[in-house]
Design an enzyme around this catalytic site. Structure first.
Site, PDB file in Angstrom:
ATOM      1  N   PRO A 193       0.853  -1.194   0.000  1.00  0.00           N
ATOM      2  CG  PRO A 193       0.009  -1.046   2.183  1.00  0.00           C
ATOM      3  CD  PRO A 193       0.831  -1.917   1.291  1.00  0.00           C
ATOM      4  CB  ALA A 239      -0.998   6.986   1.292  1.00  0.00           C
ATOM      5  CD  GLN A 271      -2.669  -0.265   5.256  1.00  0.00           C
ATOM      6  OE1 GLN A 271      -2.540   0.844   4.761  1.00  0.00           O
ATOM      7  NE2 GLN A 271      -1.651  -0.982   5.688  1.00  0.00           N
ATOM      8  CB  CYS A 298       0.318   5.495   8.837  1.00  0.00           C
ATOM      9  SG  CYS A 298       0.503   7.122   8.083  1.00  0.00           S
ATOM     10  CE  LYS A 313       3.328  -2.014   5.358  1.00  0.00           C
ATOM     11  NZ  LYS A 313       3.536  -0.588   5.442  1.00  0.00           N
ATOM     12  N   GLY A 345      10.573  -2.975   3.626  1.00  0.00           N
ATOM     13  CA  GLY A 345      11.618  -1.990   3.897  1.00  0.00           C
ATOM     14  C   GLY A 345      12.801  -2.180   2.988  1.00  0.00           C
ATOM     15  NE  ARG A 390      10.598   4.298   0.384  1.00  0.00           N
ATOM     16  CZ  ARG A 390      11.328   4.698   1.429  1.00  0.00           C
ATOM     17  NH1 ARG A 390      11.651   5.969   1.545  1.00  0.00           N
ATOM     18  NH2 ARG A 390      11.734   3.831   2.344  1.00  0.00           N
TER      19      ARG A 390
END
Ligand SMILES: Cc1cc2nc3c(=O)[nH]c(=O)nc-3n(C[C@H](O)[C@H](O)[C@H](O)COP(=O)(O)O)c2cc1C
Length: 324
Positions: A19, A21, A73, A104, A143, A206, A230
């Site tokens: 996920p 955002a 999520q 988050c 998560k 990560g 990413r």
């Protein structure tokens, strides 16, 4: 590529698109799927927004037949509101499982005692998992991060056991603390400790920026699967590259031509599926252009040019002007 069982659902890959955002919208997921992603997440959805401000939320959960299988999520802390939002999300989208965001680190989220705040509010976290997992028709997962502050890291296996004991069907672990936000080293040892402390599937997250780093996550933690975040921005082929690398196949460098083709397809999906004002769409296009061209040889010049672009046609002309 291995399959993984999350509760009652068997997913035919253990390499998931994370996920993200503001990034993993329908256009992004579809381009990743076109280049080989087999399982994606919607970006996180605030439970209250889904219940009370439908229009924005409906844009965030826009999906199509090709955009399956997919997980959802939710962000929130009130068990009743989360349940109401969960029913909506499940009925509107057909998700394979529902994840609770306990990771988050953004200030406005944590201030509302949601996201990573739940790492240190285990009573609420346990109630949420129990409520959702005993009520909805799909498996419920969590998560987490490896801790809120550095000093909390020593409790991470207790937290993982609490999630499992409350009914979580899998745990996704971002190997950084809340304080680290999105930078700094990923703690592979703690992800491994989580994996060894529970019997449900554990996914590592990560720094999965290359196939080599993906393999490192699997090798060092023994995790059941990974979340690619990413590493897939501007590289929709990343999940396929990882799958190939894990199978011992050669992964070749992507040509500029492929990068340009993918960028154009991504922009056209954005045009097709993202219903926003033109000025907002232009902002999205610039962001996407920068993802794809960020490590292009003349990137500083390219960056400057992309930032001036105001329309789809202008961006296409610019892309075509770049050498292959
Ligand atoms: C721009 C951005 C948006 C993110 N949005 C979410 C989100 O909606 N839900 C979530 O659980 N994690 C979110 N994350 C965290 C990622 O899923 C992932 O766990 C994290 O970036 C670590 O992976 P990476 O170092 O490979 O990027 C986000 C990260 C970034 C950079």
């Amino acid at each position: 590529m291995s399959s993984v069982k999350i509760g009652s659902k068997t997913i035919n890959t253990n390499i998931f698109l994370a996920p993200l955002a503001g990034c993993s919208d329908l256009a992004f997921r579809l381009i990743c799927r076109e280049y080989g992603a087999k399982f994606c997440f919607f970006e996180m959805l605030d439970a209250n927004s889904l219940i009370y401000s439908r229009i924005r939320s409906l844009r965030l959960i826009k999906t199509t037949e090709e955009d399956k299988p997919i997980a959802g999520q939710l962000l929130g802390r009130d068990p009743e509101k989360m349940l109401e939002a969960a029913y909506l999300l499940i009925n509107l989208t057909g998700i394979s499982f529902l994840d609770i965001n306990c990771a988050c680190p953004v200030r406005k989220v944590v201030k509302k005692k949601c996201g990573a705040y739940l790492l240190n509010d285990q009573d609420t976290l346990s109630k949420l998992i129990k409520k959702l997992s005993s009520s909805v028709s799909v498996p419920v997962t969590a998560k987490i991060r490896i801790g809120y502050l550095d000093k909390d890291k020593k409790h991470i296996t207790e937290l993982a056991k609490l999630c499992e004991g409350s009914g979580a069907a899998a745990i996704f672990v971002h190997g950084r603390t809340k304080t680290q936000m999105y930078s700094g080293d990923v703690d592979y040892d703690l992800i491994k400790a989580v994996k060894e402390s529970v019997s449900i599937p554990v996914f590592g997250s990560g720094n999965i920026l290359t196939p080599h780093l993906a393999k490192k996550m699997f090798d060092e933690t023994g995790c059941d699967g990974i979340l690619v975040a990413r590493g897939a921005l501007g590289r929709p082929w990343m999940l396929k590259d990882i799958a190939n690398y894990m199978e011992g196949k050669a992964v070749t460098a992507v040509s500029m031509e492929t990068r340009k083709t993918a960028l154009k397809k991504h922009l056209s999906l954005l045009g097709k599926y993202t219903e926003v004002k033109n000025s907002i769409r232009a902002g999205f296009m610039r962001k996407i252009g920068l993802w794809y061209l960020r490590d292009f040889a003349t990137s500083a010049k390219v960056r400057g040019s992309i930032c001036k672009v105001n329309s789809y046609d202008e961006l296409l002309t610019f892309i075509d002007s770049l050498p292959d």
